[in-house]
Design an enzyme around this catalytic site. Structure first.
Site, PDB file in Angstrom:
ATOM      1  N   ASP A  51       0.818  -1.208   0.000  1.00  8.59           N
ATOM      2  CA  ASP A  51       0.000   0.000   0.000  1.00  8.59           C
ATOM      3  C   ASP A  51       0.855   1.263   0.000  1.00  8.59           C
ATOM      4  OD1 ASP A  51      -2.381  -1.410   0.027  1.00  8.59           O
ATOM      5  OD2 ASP A  51      -2.566  -1.365   2.212  1.00  8.59           O
ATOM      6  N   TYR A 106       7.015  -9.352   7.525  1.00  9.52           N
ATOM      7  CA  TYR A 106       6.829  -7.909   7.682  1.00  9.52           C
ATOM      8  C   TYR A 106       7.354  -7.481   9.049  1.00  9.52           C
ATOM      9  CZ  TYR A 106       3.703  -7.471   3.628  1.00  9.52           C
ATOM     10  OH  TYR A 106       3.177  -7.452   2.355  1.00  9.52           O
TER      11      TYR A 106
END
Length: 262
Positions: A51, A106
């Protein structure tokens, strides 16, 4: 010939990974660099379409081309801005960077001021294993059951590094998990409430919002039998560029910190 590129990028400079009209994106920057290098290609696929604001140290893109120059990371690095190719390896013709991935890692950098770190760590353990993550994602019609293989909370002093590994993630899933951990650390959310949410029992009005995108880093995409040896000159350039940005940002951070002491 299909080549997989391991790439890093500063997500704050882009409106996300996926190409969009009239805005700067990571995919658009790579395509522009390919065109400016005179490298003809048939397709470009990515492991993760991050994103807006999300950075990467190890996203992977696969490019189909007959131009051998693509195997030298410095060819594209000479044309790229805010994106760095760290490694380039030839892969099987049916390789797909998303579908072949064994797991993704992540890491989120969360300021630890006012947080009870032990509560954050305790709450993080609740997310391990298979759960319904509908309360921790932006629902887009996909199946919401996912499995988290590993979650770690590292205390780095002024920030916590929260690392999450899984085969696949839902939209905004990591950022909403991090926000939940922050609320637990502030005493605003209990472990029992989190357990209920992981069972899919929650009111939509109480759904946890995502933590800011700028704190999230895609560290690595792991594959079976595919390694990405880092190119020496590419690493040298990347480190030099990152150190310059770090010096600029840390000076600003200390300036703001001093201003809070008035």
């Amino acid at each position: 010939m299909k080549v997989a590129l391991k790439i890093a990028y500063d997500g704050t400079k882009f409106h996300g990974f996926q190409r969009q009209p009239n805005v700067r994106t990571v995919e658009g920057e790579i395509i522009k660099a390919l065109n400016n290098s005179g490298i003809m290609f048939n397709e470009l696929k990515s492991a993760s379409r991050t994103d807006k604001g999300v950075s990467a140290l190890g996203n992977v893109v696969a490019i189909t081309t007959e131009d051998e120059r693509i195997t030298n990371p410095m060819i594209l690095n000479a044309k790229l801005k805010d994106v760095w190719v760290l490694s380039a390896v030839k892969v099987p013709s049916d390789f797909h960077p998303r579908f072949w991935a064994r797991s993704k890692v992540y890491r989120y950098y969360l300021p630890s001021f006012d947080l009870d770190v032990e509560k954050v760590k305790e709450c993080s353990k609740l997310f391990l294993g298979v759960h319904d993550f509908s309360a921790f994602s932006r629902v887009d019609g996909r199946e919401t059951v996912r499995s988290i293989d590993r979650i770690e909370v590292l205390d780095l002093g002024p920030v916590l590094a929260i690392e999450v590994e899984a085969k696949s993630f839902l939209w905004e899933m990591v950022r909403r998990i991090v926000k939940t951990l922050e609320l637990c650390g502030l005493g605003k959310l209990s472990s029992e409430e989190v357990r209920k949410m992981l069972r899919g029992k929650f009111e939509k009005s109480r759904k946890v919002p995502p933590a800011p995108a700028e704190g999230l880093l895609l560290v690595e995409v792991k594959y079976k039998g595919i390694e990405f040896p880092i190119h020496d000159k590419a690493l040298e350039k990347f480190r030099k560029d990152m150190e310059k940005r770090f010096r600029e940002k840390i000076a600003r951070a200390y300036l703001l910190w001093d201003m809070t002491k008035i």
